[in-house]
Design an enzyme around this catalytic site. Structure first.
Site, short mmCIF file in Angstrom:
data_model
loop_
_atom_site.label_atom_id
_atom_site.label_comp_id
_atom_site.label_asym_id
_atom_site.label_seq_id
_atom_site.Cartn_x
_atom_site.Cartn_y
_atom_site.Cartn_z
N VAL A 93 0.72 -1.34 -0.10
CA VAL A 93 0.02 0.03 -0.06
C VAL A 93 0.73 1.06 -0.01
CG1 VAL A 93 -0.09 -0.29 2.55
CG2 VAL A 93 -2.07 1.12 1.13
N SER A 94 0.55 2.12 -0.83
CA SER A 94 1.37 3.42 -0.99
C SER A 94 2.95 3.29 -1.17
CB SER A 94 1.01 4.10 0.19
OG SER A 94 1.18 5.68 -0.07
N TRP A 95 3.75 3.73 -0.14
CA TRP A 95 5.10 3.44 -0.26
C TRP A 95 5.28 2.15 -0.55
CZ3 TRP A 95 8.74 0.86 2.34
CH2 TRP A 95 10.17 1.43 2.03
#
Length: 284
Positions: A93-95
């Site tokens: 998720v995300s980074w």
């Protein structure tokens, strides 16, 4: 804590019970400790997962020098070796989505299926709201709960604006194991020249791309780009979903993930499922 070499130890947590398929490796967002996976793990039930604090985050050691995304992917592969896991599914998720992409590229034999949530192809991507990105340049939202509760509605958008209990719960989890200033900077620097666009078309894994259409940090167009470039990718858009949709709408999104990973594995042995209890433990 698990020693992964080069004077680096990672804080790791395993949950669930063994299935016929590989466990799900959870790669978290910028500055986030493994506690923030709790809503997803609750929705997954007994599905086996492995979560870890990235270098410099939570209880993990801080590297002496800023690592590259390639180096962090190598560290995660070393962690899998230490845990005796030959192959995993990966949810980033995300980074952590960038890390998941790099892991899938560098170690394709270790990654069966890939789930990318609220993430982008890195440097060559459509940026979010500049005011939001400016607030993300500092880890202050992890250090101060009042500050987090003040900026989170603007920073993350979506459901967290209307749900005070959700806002407070997120703030509490973020305060348990905080990121260090140097660790946060190291994570930011790992992205400074990283992009997956030149090689996404070579990823062999079946991939599920998840995105909210109200994400102020990672605009939806990035998910469409990922899904278009990865040969075996499907895109699912969460209507009204914020950057935190994976946590705020776990009961809605997690069934999509388990169906993609192979829900038949979870029901492969009903008698064993009845006799086994869910395990949640932290390795020190």
């Amino acid at each position: 804590m698990v020693d992964v070499g080069r004077r680096l130890r990672l804080r790791v947590s395993a949950a669930g019970r063994p299935l016929e398929g590989p466990p799900l490796l959870l790669c978290n967002g910028l500055g986030a400790s493994l506690e923030l996976w709790q809503p997803v793990r609750d929705a997954l039930g007994s599905w086996p997962t492995v979560a870890f604090d990235a270098p410099g985050v939570g209880g993990s050691d801080v590297p002496r020098y800023p690592p590259t995304m390639r180096g962090i992917a190598g560290t995660v592969a070393g962690l899998l070796d230490r845990l005796g896991l030959e192959r995993v599914d990966v949810l980033g998720v995300s980074w952590g989505g960038a890390l998941a992409q790099e892991l899938a590229r560098r170690h394709p034999d270790r990654v069966r299926r890939l789930v990318l949530a609220a993430t982008s192809p890195g440097l060559i991507a459509v940026p979010g709201d500049p005011r939001v990105l400016l607030r993300m340049a500092t880890p202050l939202r992890y250090w101060s709960r009042p500050y987090f509760e003040r900026v989170a509605p603007v920073l993350y958008g979506g459901e967290i604006r209307q749900d005070p209990a959700l806002l407070q719960g997120q703030g509490w989890h973020r305060s348990l194991h905080q990121v260090t200033a140097r660790g946060y900077l190291w994570q930011l620097l790992a992205l400074r020249r990283w992009t997956s666009l030149p090689w996404l078309h070579r990823l062999p894994q079946e991939t599920l791309v998840l995105a909210g259409d109200r994400d102020p940090i990672v605009p939806l167009v990035n998910a469409k780009l990922l899904a278009a470039r990865i040969p075996r990718a499907d895109l699912h858009v969460v209507p009204g979903g914020s950057h935190l949709f994976l946590a705020t709408r776990a009961d809605e999104v997690v069934p999509l993930i388990t169906a993609f990973l192979g829900a038949d594995a979870a029901a492969a042995d009903p008698s064993r499922a009845a006799s086994c209890s869910t395990r949640r433990s932290t390795m020190h």
